[in-house]
Design a protein around this motif. Sequence first.
Motif, PDB file in Angstrom:
ATOM      1  N   ASP A  11       0.823  -1.208   0.000  1.00 55.41           N
ATOM      2  CA  ASP A  11       0.000   0.000   0.000  1.00 55.41           C
ATOM      3  C   ASP A  11       0.859   1.261   0.000  1.00 55.41           C
ATOM      4  N   ALA A  12       2.164   1.113  -0.185  1.00 51.40           N
ATOM      5  CA  ALA A  12       3.045   2.284  -0.155  1.00 51.40           C
ATOM      6  C   ALA A  12       3.078   2.983  -1.514  1.00 51.40           C
ATOM      7  N   VAL A  13       3.341   4.268  -1.470  1.00 51.21           N
ATOM      8  CA  VAL A  13       3.422   5.063  -2.691  1.00 51.21           C
ATOM      9  C   VAL A  13       4.819   5.687  -2.785  1.00 51.21           C
ATOM     10  N   VAL A  14       5.420   5.615  -3.970  1.00 52.50           N
ATOM     11  CA  VAL A  14       6.783   6.117  -4.148  1.00 52.50           C
ATOM     12  C   VAL A  14       6.764   7.388  -4.996  1.00 52.50           C
ATOM     13  N   THR A  15       7.507   8.383  -4.535  1.00 51.90           N
ATOM     14  CA  THR A  15       7.603   9.641  -5.268  1.00 51.90           C
ATOM     15  C   THR A  15       9.066   9.981  -5.520  1.00 51.90           C
ATOM     16  N   GLY A  16       9.424  10.205  -6.774  1.00 51.75           N
ATOM     17  CA  GLY A  16      10.785  10.631  -7.099  1.00 51.75           C
ATOM     18  C   GLY A  16      10.963  12.114  -6.793  1.00 51.75           C
ATOM     19  N   LEU A  17      12.112  12.461  -6.226  1.00 51.70           N
ATOM     20  CA  LEU A  17      12.350  13.842  -5.824  1.00 51.70           C
ATOM     21  C   LEU A  17      13.647  14.361  -6.425  1.00 51.70           C
ATOM     22  N   PRO A  18      13.580  14.978  -7.574  1.00 49.55           N
ATOM     23  CA  PRO A  18      14.795  15.550  -8.155  1.00 49.55           C
ATOM     24  C   PRO A  18      15.380  16.600  -7.222  1.00 49.55           C
ATOM     25  N   LEU A  19      16.688  16.558  -7.050  1.00 51.39           N
ATOM     26  CA  LEU A  19      17.336  17.480  -6.112  1.00 51.39           C
ATOM     27  C   LEU A  19      18.757  17.745  -6.581  1.00 51.39           C
ATOM     28  N   ALA A  20      19.083  19.018  -6.722  1.00 51.65           N
ATOM     29  CA  ALA A  20      20.461  19.376  -7.049  1.00 51.65           C
ATOM     30  C   ALA A  20      21.244  19.548  -5.759  1.00 51.65           C
ATOM     31  N   TYR A  21      22.537  19.329  -5.830  1.00 47.88           N
ATOM     32  CA  TYR A  21      23.352  19.417  -4.623  1.00 47.88           C
ATOM     33  C   TYR A  21      23.659  20.882  -4.326  1.00 47.88           C
ATOM     34  N   ALA A  22      22.638  21.609  -3.893  1.00 47.85           N
ATOM     35  CA  ALA A  22      22.778  23.037  -3.602  1.00 47.85           C
ATOM     36  C   ALA A  22      21.690  23.419  -2.620  1.00 47.85           C
ATOM     37  N   GLU A  23      22.007  24.354  -1.769  1.00 52.36           N
ATOM     38  CA  GLU A  23      21.053  24.744  -0.742  1.00 52.36           C
ATOM     39  C   GLU A  23      19.720  25.215  -1.316  1.00 52.36           C
ATOM     40  N   ARG A  26       7.993  22.630  -0.450  1.00 52.32           N
ATOM     41  CA  ARG A  26       6.839  21.901  -0.974  1.00 52.32           C
ATOM     42  C   ARG A  26       6.530  20.660  -0.136  1.00 52.32           C
ATOM     43  N   TRP A  27       7.202  20.526   0.989  1.00 53.16           N
ATOM     44  CA  TRP A  27       7.154  19.250   1.707  1.00 53.16           C
ATOM     45  C   TRP A  27       5.755  18.912   2.200  1.00 53.16           C
ATOM     46  N   ARG A  28       5.073  19.922   2.764  1.00 48.63           N
ATOM     47  CA  ARG A  28       3.737  19.639   3.317  1.00 48.63           C
ATOM     48  C   ARG A  28       2.814  19.084   2.239  1.00 48.63           C
ATOM     49  N   GLU A  29       2.851  19.735   1.079  1.00 47.39           N
ATOM     50  CA  GLU A  29       1.938  19.272   0.040  1.00 47.39           C
ATOM     51  C   GLU A  29       2.374  17.937  -0.548  1.00 47.39           C
ATOM     52  N   LEU A  30       3.680  17.675  -0.487  1.00 45.37           N
ATOM     53  CA  LEU A  30       4.149  16.373  -0.971  1.00 45.37           C
ATOM     54  C   LEU A  30       3.640  15.259  -0.054  1.00 45.37           C
ATOM     55  N   ASP A  31       3.516  15.620   1.218  1.00 47.61           N
ATOM     56  CA  ASP A  31       2.900  14.704   2.181  1.00 47.61           C
ATOM     57  C   ASP A  31       3.615  13.352   2.231  1.00 47.61           C
ATOM     58  N   LEU A  32       4.923  13.405   2.519  1.00 42.79           N
ATOM     59  CA  LEU A  32       5.721  12.179   2.589  1.00 42.79           C
ATOM     60  C   LEU A  32       6.084  11.881   4.047  1.00 42.79           C
ATOM     61  N   ASP A  33       6.040  10.620   4.390  1.00 37.65           N
ATOM     62  CA  ASP A  33       6.424  10.286   5.772  1.00 37.65           C
ATOM     63  C   ASP A  33       7.751   9.524   5.835  1.00 37.65           C
ATOM     64  N   GLU A  56      12.620  24.080   7.782  1.00 38.04           N
ATOM     65  CA  GLU A  56      11.203  24.255   7.425  1.00 38.04           C
ATOM     66  C   GLU A  56      10.289  23.802   8.559  1.00 38.04           C
ATOM     67  N   GLY A  57      10.892  23.269   9.606  1.00 36.33           N
ATOM     68  CA  GLY A  57      10.087  22.846  10.753  1.00 36.33           C
ATOM     69  C   GLY A  57       9.570  21.419  10.670  1.00 36.33           C
ATOM     70  N   VAL A  58      10.055  20.690   9.712  1.00 37.47           N
ATOM     71  CA  VAL A  58       9.656  19.289   9.609  1.00 37.47           C
ATOM     72  C   VAL A  58      10.420  18.493  10.671  1.00 37.47           C
ATOM     73  N   ARG A  59       9.713  17.693  11.445  1.00 36.38           N
ATOM     74  CA  ARG A  59      10.381  16.930  12.491  1.00 36.38           C
ATOM     75  C   ARG A  59      10.861  15.591  11.935  1.00 36.38           C
ATOM     76  N   ILE A  60      12.117  15.279  12.251  1.00 38.85           N
ATOM     77  CA  ILE A  60      12.706  14.014  11.806  1.00 38.85           C
ATOM     78  C   ILE A  60      13.048  13.204  13.045  1.00 38.85           C
ATOM     79  N   PRO A  61      12.573  12.018  13.195  1.00 36.72           N
ATOM     80  CA  PRO A  61      11.857  11.210  12.207  1.00 36.72           C
ATOM     81  C   PRO A  61      10.334  11.266  12.350  1.00 36.72           C
ATOM     82  N   GLU A  62       9.810  12.045  13.301  1.00 39.59           N
ATOM     83  CA  GLU A  62       8.373  11.961  13.575  1.00 39.59           C
ATOM     84  C   GLU A  62       7.536  12.222  12.315  1.00 39.59           C
TER      85      GLU A  62
END
Lengths: 344, 344
Positions: free
Chosen positions: A226-238, A247-254, A274-280
Amino acid sequence: MVQIPNTPSAAPPTPRSVPTSADVARAAGVSRATVSYVLNNSSAVRISEPTRRRVHAAAKELGYVPHAAARSLRAGHSRMVLMPAPAIPVGPLFGRFVTELQWALGSLDYTVVQYGTLGLHGDEAARAWAELRPVAVLVPGAGLGPQGVAVLKRAGARAVVTFGPERVDGAHALLTDQSGVGHCAAAHLYARGRRRIGVVIPEEPGLEVFSRPRLDGVRRRLRDTDAVVTGLPLAYAEASAAELASRWRELDLDGVFAYNDEYAMLLMRALQDEGVRIPEDTAVVGADDLMLGRLLRPRLSSIHIELPSGRALAELVDRAVCAPGAQPETHTVLGASLVQRDSS
Amino acid sequence: MVQIPNTPSAAPPTPRSVPTSADVARAAGVSRATVSYVLNNSSAVRISEPTRRRVHAAAKELGYVPHAAARSLRAGHSRMVLMPAPAIPVGPLFGRFVTELQWALGSLDYTVVQYGTLGLHGDEAARAWAELRPVAVLVPGAGLGPQGVAVLKRAGARAVVTFGPERVDGAHALLTDQSGVGHCAAAHLYARGRRRIGVVIPEEPGLEVFSRPRLDGVRRRLRDTDAVVTGLPLAYAEASAAELASRWRELDLDGVFAYNDEYAMLLMRALQDEGVRIPEDTAVVGADDLMLGRLLRPRLSSIHIELPSGRALAELVDRAVCAPGAQPETHTVLGASLVQRDSS
DNA sequence: TTGAAAGCGCTACCAA
DNA sequence: TTGGTAGCGCTTTCAA
């Protein structure tokens, strides 16, 4: 050191021509054959001690150094193991592996040469390598085809070993199963109850060879769940990380598999800002198990990747060189194991 | 694998011997000279189009690849630039530099070969390199003496370039002034009002060549000031950092130059765990200006190190090869500049 | 337009 | 115990 002029006038300190064994022979008053016997410690022939001494003295005096190309031309073979330098920047893991391999091959009396063939591709590159007539070729990454292997073998290479994602006909294969890394990460995240899983895909060119199979491994593990996978392109830059984090909230990834520890650090920092808690809120897993990850807070869970020992690979090469007719061996060499810390 | 007899029966797909230009000549029904002309596009001689075609076809058919050693033996020289692989693990900066250099030399039609001579030292190593008769040698690090340079030149090397802390007689020098890095860090810390300054000294073997001059640079800058310098041995391991941090109060330091960004991160983490406030209690400066440092909190101040451009070095090599009699050039190539962020 | 042949530096076979 | 010499694969001059 006293220079001996070969013309009556004062001699320059740099004789313009490279001394050959013939020069040594002349200086020692013996034949070239004798020079060869002495300098190679030929056990087939006994040379008298005084003669040996004269030859050695003359060689040292002239600064004689044998000509490797001439020697291997005559011998019909060399002990050069050629390793094309990887085009993509490699991490410390691979660097250590190469160093270890050099030691191991060196102690088996092979000479390791890294040959920079930037810009040449596929069979072009194989031809360039073949010109050097190496006794073995160790090719990291993809890009060598069966054609290339054939060219190398025809040029006398007694062993061709590929170190990459797939077997190549005629070559020994060290299969680096990158998908296993993704598989391992996905299994862990799933076991930790994560179901909406992101996978970082570096935008830096050249890394697709690693990132795609890692993503595939994640997908494979999570298929029919039942898991869903999302690819996340990311350049090595801040900036890129900040944009992704925004965009994390809308991506809704745990859960997220961050490609490796460096991208993981980049992403973690942005998420925390961004205030996202890891790992919660989101669990994060890296790869490579660098020291780096242990220093982050929370400490980064990572996939420990086990490369083959240089020793083992050196022995494979030696075996292949000694028995060139043998069936190519295939080994799967990427051990992937999870090191759980606090980020997942 | 099926063994195929080399009798007149079915043509074997794998001839057991390496094809030579003589084989091509025979197959094409021409002389070896003609083969050479055609395959090298010799402009001195005009060969008829049908003959060219026959030669090319035969070469392709046989899978002919020229023998580099034979060629350079005949030519009396090669275009190989030899670069002994550094014994110590190098960081990403140097890795990128090498890649850039390979490109640049490649586009000047040189061939870059990295030669792993682990275990050989000084003149031993120089002799091993000389056997390959490279047209130029680029030696990173110390360890090559004037003797070694002489051996290489006698063996026909038209340029020897050292890339390290000191000039070597007879060789071009790219002086990597590591002390400048320490100097720069010390100047900054002093300007920020720090007076009790620690300098991290990695315990990993091989790094002394960098760490000692960096420490010297710090000392040089702070001589005749009221500042006090303390050397801080540190292994790249959490335990070592924790041990050092536990002694921090008694060490009573208000500034520290952490050797590089990685050691800085290690130390910062340990200090923060110990409750030391950065930069209030102790300012921290790293070096290398890695992405890493930007991700720490507080963001890490660092010494940005500018390596020479591969392009420029390639041109130096080319110049030296073309004019081997010229005076050796000496360039100081390590640009050190402070990037101030929040840790100092 | 093409071929014959010398020779780069080295080792190994055979003769002295 | 030592020397003469052939020949590895290639390029290039000279001759045809």
